[in-house]
Each structure stands twice: as structure tokens, then as C-alpha cells.
Design a protein around this motif. Structure first.
Motif, PDB file in Angstrom:
ATOM      1  N   GLN A  21      45.477  72.499  -6.961  1.00 51.02           N
ATOM      2  CA  GLN A  21      46.629  72.405  -7.942  1.00 51.02           C
ATOM      3  C   GLN A  21      46.183  71.418  -9.231  1.00 51.02           C
ATOM      4  OE1 GLN A  21      48.949  69.523  -5.393  1.00 51.02           O
ATOM      5  NE2 GLN A  21      50.044  71.242  -4.608  1.00 51.02           N
ATOM      6  N   ALA A  22      45.065  70.958  -9.152  1.00 49.91           N
ATOM      7  CA  ALA A  22      44.380  70.548 -10.334  1.00 49.91           C
ATOM      8  C   ALA A  22      43.974  71.348 -11.264  1.00 49.91           C
ATOM      9  CB  ALA A  22      43.324  69.012  -9.902  1.00 49.91           C
ATOM     10  N   THR A  23      43.254  72.258 -10.759  1.00 47.01           N
ATOM     11  CA  THR A  23      42.691  73.505 -11.647  1.00 47.01           C
ATOM     12  C   THR A  23      43.976  74.178 -12.145  1.00 47.01           C
ATOM     13  OG1 THR A  23      40.758  73.647  -9.895  1.00 47.01           O
ATOM     14  CG2 THR A  23      41.511  75.584 -11.356  1.00 47.01           C
ATOM     15  N   ASP A  24      44.994  74.237 -11.677  1.00 44.24           N
ATOM     16  CA  ASP A  24      46.088  75.101 -11.904  1.00 44.24           C
ATOM     17  C   ASP A  24      46.866  74.383 -13.153  1.00 44.24           C
ATOM     18  OD1 ASP A  24      45.483  77.450 -10.423  1.00 44.24           O
ATOM     19  OD2 ASP A  24      47.143  76.722  -8.855  1.00 44.24           O
ATOM     20  N   ALA A  25      46.877  73.049 -12.954  1.00 44.65           N
ATOM     21  CA  ALA A  25      47.418  72.115 -14.035  1.00 44.65           C
ATOM     22  C   ALA A  25      46.421  72.199 -15.274  1.00 44.65           C
ATOM     23  CB  ALA A  25      47.498  70.664 -13.492  1.00 44.65           C
ATOM     24  N   CYS A  26      45.132  72.241 -15.341  1.00 44.14           N
ATOM     25  CA  CYS A  26      44.245  72.518 -16.122  1.00 44.14           C
ATOM     26  C   CYS A  26      44.665  73.888 -17.130  1.00 44.14           C
ATOM     27  CB  CYS A  26      42.947  72.298 -15.797  1.00 44.14           C
ATOM     28  SG  CYS A  26      42.406  70.775 -15.594  1.00 44.14           S
ATOM     29  N   LYS A  27      44.896  75.015 -16.178  1.00 42.77           N
ATOM     30  CA  LYS A  27      45.109  76.240 -16.638  1.00 42.77           C
ATOM     31  C   LYS A  27      46.360  76.421 -17.318  1.00 42.77           C
ATOM     32  CE  LYS A  27      41.868  78.661 -13.440  1.00 42.77           C
ATOM     33  NZ  LYS A  27      41.584  79.509 -12.278  1.00 42.77           N
ATOM     34  N   THR A  28      47.164  75.814 -16.908  1.00 44.93           N
ATOM     35  CA  THR A  28      48.418  75.848 -17.509  1.00 44.93           C
ATOM     36  C   THR A  28      48.722  74.916 -18.457  1.00 44.93           C
ATOM     37  OG1 THR A  28      49.606  74.678 -15.777  1.00 44.93           O
ATOM     38  CG2 THR A  28      49.485  77.035 -15.513  1.00 44.93           C
ATOM     39  N   ASN A  29      47.725  74.178 -19.335  1.00 46.08           N
ATOM     40  CA  ASN A  29      47.698  73.360 -20.471  1.00 46.08           C
ATOM     41  C   ASN A  29      48.771  72.095 -20.070  1.00 46.08           C
ATOM     42  OD1 ASN A  29      46.418  75.173 -21.936  1.00 46.08           O
ATOM     43  ND2 ASN A  29      48.147  76.192 -22.394  1.00 46.08           N
ATOM     44  N   LYS A  30      48.507  71.552 -18.637  1.00 44.44           N
ATOM     45  CA  LYS A  30      49.388  70.111 -18.449  1.00 44.44           C
ATOM     46  C   LYS A  30      48.515  69.068 -18.499  1.00 44.44           C
ATOM     47  CE  LYS A  30      52.455  72.865 -15.664  1.00 44.44           C
ATOM     48  NZ  LYS A  30      53.237  72.800 -14.323  1.00 44.44           N
ATOM     49  N   ILE A  31      47.049  69.206 -18.595  1.00 44.48           N
ATOM     50  CA  ILE A  31      46.164  68.092 -18.842  1.00 44.48           C
ATOM     51  C   ILE A  31      45.682  68.134 -20.390  1.00 44.48           C
ATOM     52  CG2 ILE A  31      44.228  67.149 -17.948  1.00 44.48           C
ATOM     53  CD1 ILE A  31      46.192  67.492 -15.746  1.00 44.48           C
ATOM     54  N   LYS A  32      45.768  66.977 -20.760  1.00 49.07           N
ATOM     55  CA  LYS A  32      45.291  67.059 -22.556  1.00 49.07           C
ATOM     56  C   LYS A  32      44.739  65.521 -22.436  1.00 49.07           C
ATOM     57  CE  LYS A  32      49.129  69.503 -24.082  1.00 49.07           C
ATOM     58  NZ  LYS A  32      50.282  69.338 -24.998  1.00 49.07           N
ATOM     59  N   ILE A  33      43.679  65.599 -23.465  1.00 44.52           N
ATOM     60  CA  ILE A  33      43.151  64.436 -24.161  1.00 44.52           C
ATOM     61  C   ILE A  33      43.421  64.319 -25.607  1.00 44.52           C
ATOM     62  CG2 ILE A  33      41.155  63.140 -24.679  1.00 44.52           C
ATOM     63  CD1 ILE A  33      39.717  63.952 -22.182  1.00 44.52           C
ATOM     64  N   GLY A  34      44.356  63.546 -26.124  1.00 40.72           N
ATOM     65  CA  GLY A  34      44.894  63.545 -27.316  1.00 40.72           C
ATOM     66  C   GLY A  34      45.536  64.888 -27.502  1.00 40.72           C
ATOM     67  N   ASP A  35      45.517  65.647 -28.451  1.00 35.93           N
ATOM     68  CA  ASP A  35      46.422  66.907 -28.685  1.00 35.93           C
ATOM     69  C   ASP A  35      45.473  68.228 -27.918  1.00 35.93           C
ATOM     70  OD1 ASP A  35      48.478  65.754 -29.726  1.00 35.93           O
ATOM     71  OD2 ASP A  35      47.486  66.161 -31.837  1.00 35.93           O
ATOM     72  N   THR A  37      44.017  70.624 -25.063  1.00 38.69           N
ATOM     73  CA  THR A  37      44.383  70.965 -23.982  1.00 38.69           C
ATOM     74  C   THR A  37      42.784  71.248 -23.413  1.00 38.69           C
ATOM     75  OG1 THR A  37      44.485  72.962 -24.277  1.00 38.69           O
ATOM     76  CG2 THR A  37      46.393  72.007 -24.060  1.00 38.69           C
ATOM     77  N   LEU A  38      42.624  70.878 -21.898  1.00 39.78           N
ATOM     78  CA  LEU A  38      41.424  71.015 -21.128  1.00 39.78           C
ATOM     79  C   LEU A  38      41.319  72.047 -20.323  1.00 39.78           C
ATOM     80  CD1 LEU A  38      41.023  67.043 -20.367  1.00 39.78           C
ATOM     81  CD2 LEU A  38      40.412  68.117 -22.258  1.00 39.78           C
ATOM     82  N   LYS A  39      40.192  72.557 -20.096  1.00 42.87           N
ATOM     83  CA  LYS A  39      39.884  73.763 -19.036  1.00 42.87           C
ATOM     84  C   LYS A  39      39.511  72.911 -17.738  1.00 42.87           C
ATOM     85  CE  LYS A  39      38.478  77.276 -22.167  1.00 42.87           C
ATOM     86  NZ  LYS A  39      37.139  78.022 -22.230  1.00 42.87           N
TER      87      LYS A  39
END
Length: 105
Positions: A21-35, A37-39
Motif C-alpha cells: 500500500q505504501a509503494t502504491d501510494a508513492c507510485k500514484t503520487n500521493k506522497i510528496k515533499i513540498g511539490d 512527488t516521490l518514488k
């Protein structure tokens, strides 16, 4: 300085129930630092502030301690600061109340 993969840290501190779930959240651009998006392979450092979009709620967390292994909720809580605004927390709590199902036998 020690660094940890972002997907591993999100799972370790129990923001997501599984590493997938954490990996999928990263892949779908739901995790960010500033503007930015993170892999899932992004190497996280202590002191960074994350924006996490989960269940259509915008949560903000500050990384305090880096851990790689999943630990109990009591041990995971001091690893981050929840900087989510009060009104967003109230919306999340109102949505979450009454969502658990009763036990079926």
C-alpha cells in the motif's frame, strides 16, 4: 547519515497497513515533499516533512526517527510528528467513527 526508503518507513511507522500500500501510494503520487512527488525508492532523511494523501485526506508528518522494521504502534508514534491541521484531523475522525464492523461468528 542514515537513510531509509520512503515506502519502507511509511509501512514501519504504521501510516500504511502494508508495504505494498505504501509503494502504491508513492507510485500514484500521493506522497510528496513540498511539490515534489516521490518514488518508492526515494531515500528519506530525518527532519523532512511529508504530505500524505490517504483516503482523500491530506495528512502532514514530520520525520523524527528513521526505522526500517515494523514496530508496535507505541514504538512507532515517537518516530514522527503529526502536523496535520486541526480541521483535517476532525474530518478524518468524523469519517472514521463507526467504520469498524462488529464481529461475525
Amino acid at each position: 547519515m542514515k537513510k531509509v526508503r520512503i515506502d519502507k518507513w511509511l509501512w514501519s511507522v504504521r501510516i500504511y497497513k502494508s508495504r505494498t500500500q505504501a509503494t502504491d501510494a508513492c507510485k500514484t503520487n500521493k506522497i510528496k515533499i513540498g511539490d515534489a512527488t516521490l518514488k518508492p525508492s526515494f531515500l528519506l532523511e530525518g527532519g523532512e516533512t511529508l504530505s500524505v494523501r490517504k483516503n482523500s485526506f491530506d495528512m502532514i508528518y514530520k520525520v523524527v526517527t528513521l526505522i526500517e522494521k515494523r514496530v508496535s504502534a507505541a514504538l512507532a508514534e515517537p518516530c514522527y510528528e503529526n502536523l496535520t491541521p486541526e480541521d483535517e484531523l476532525n474530518k478524518f475522525n468524523a469519517w472514521y467513527v463507526g467504520k469498524s464492523r462488529s464481529e461475525i461468528r
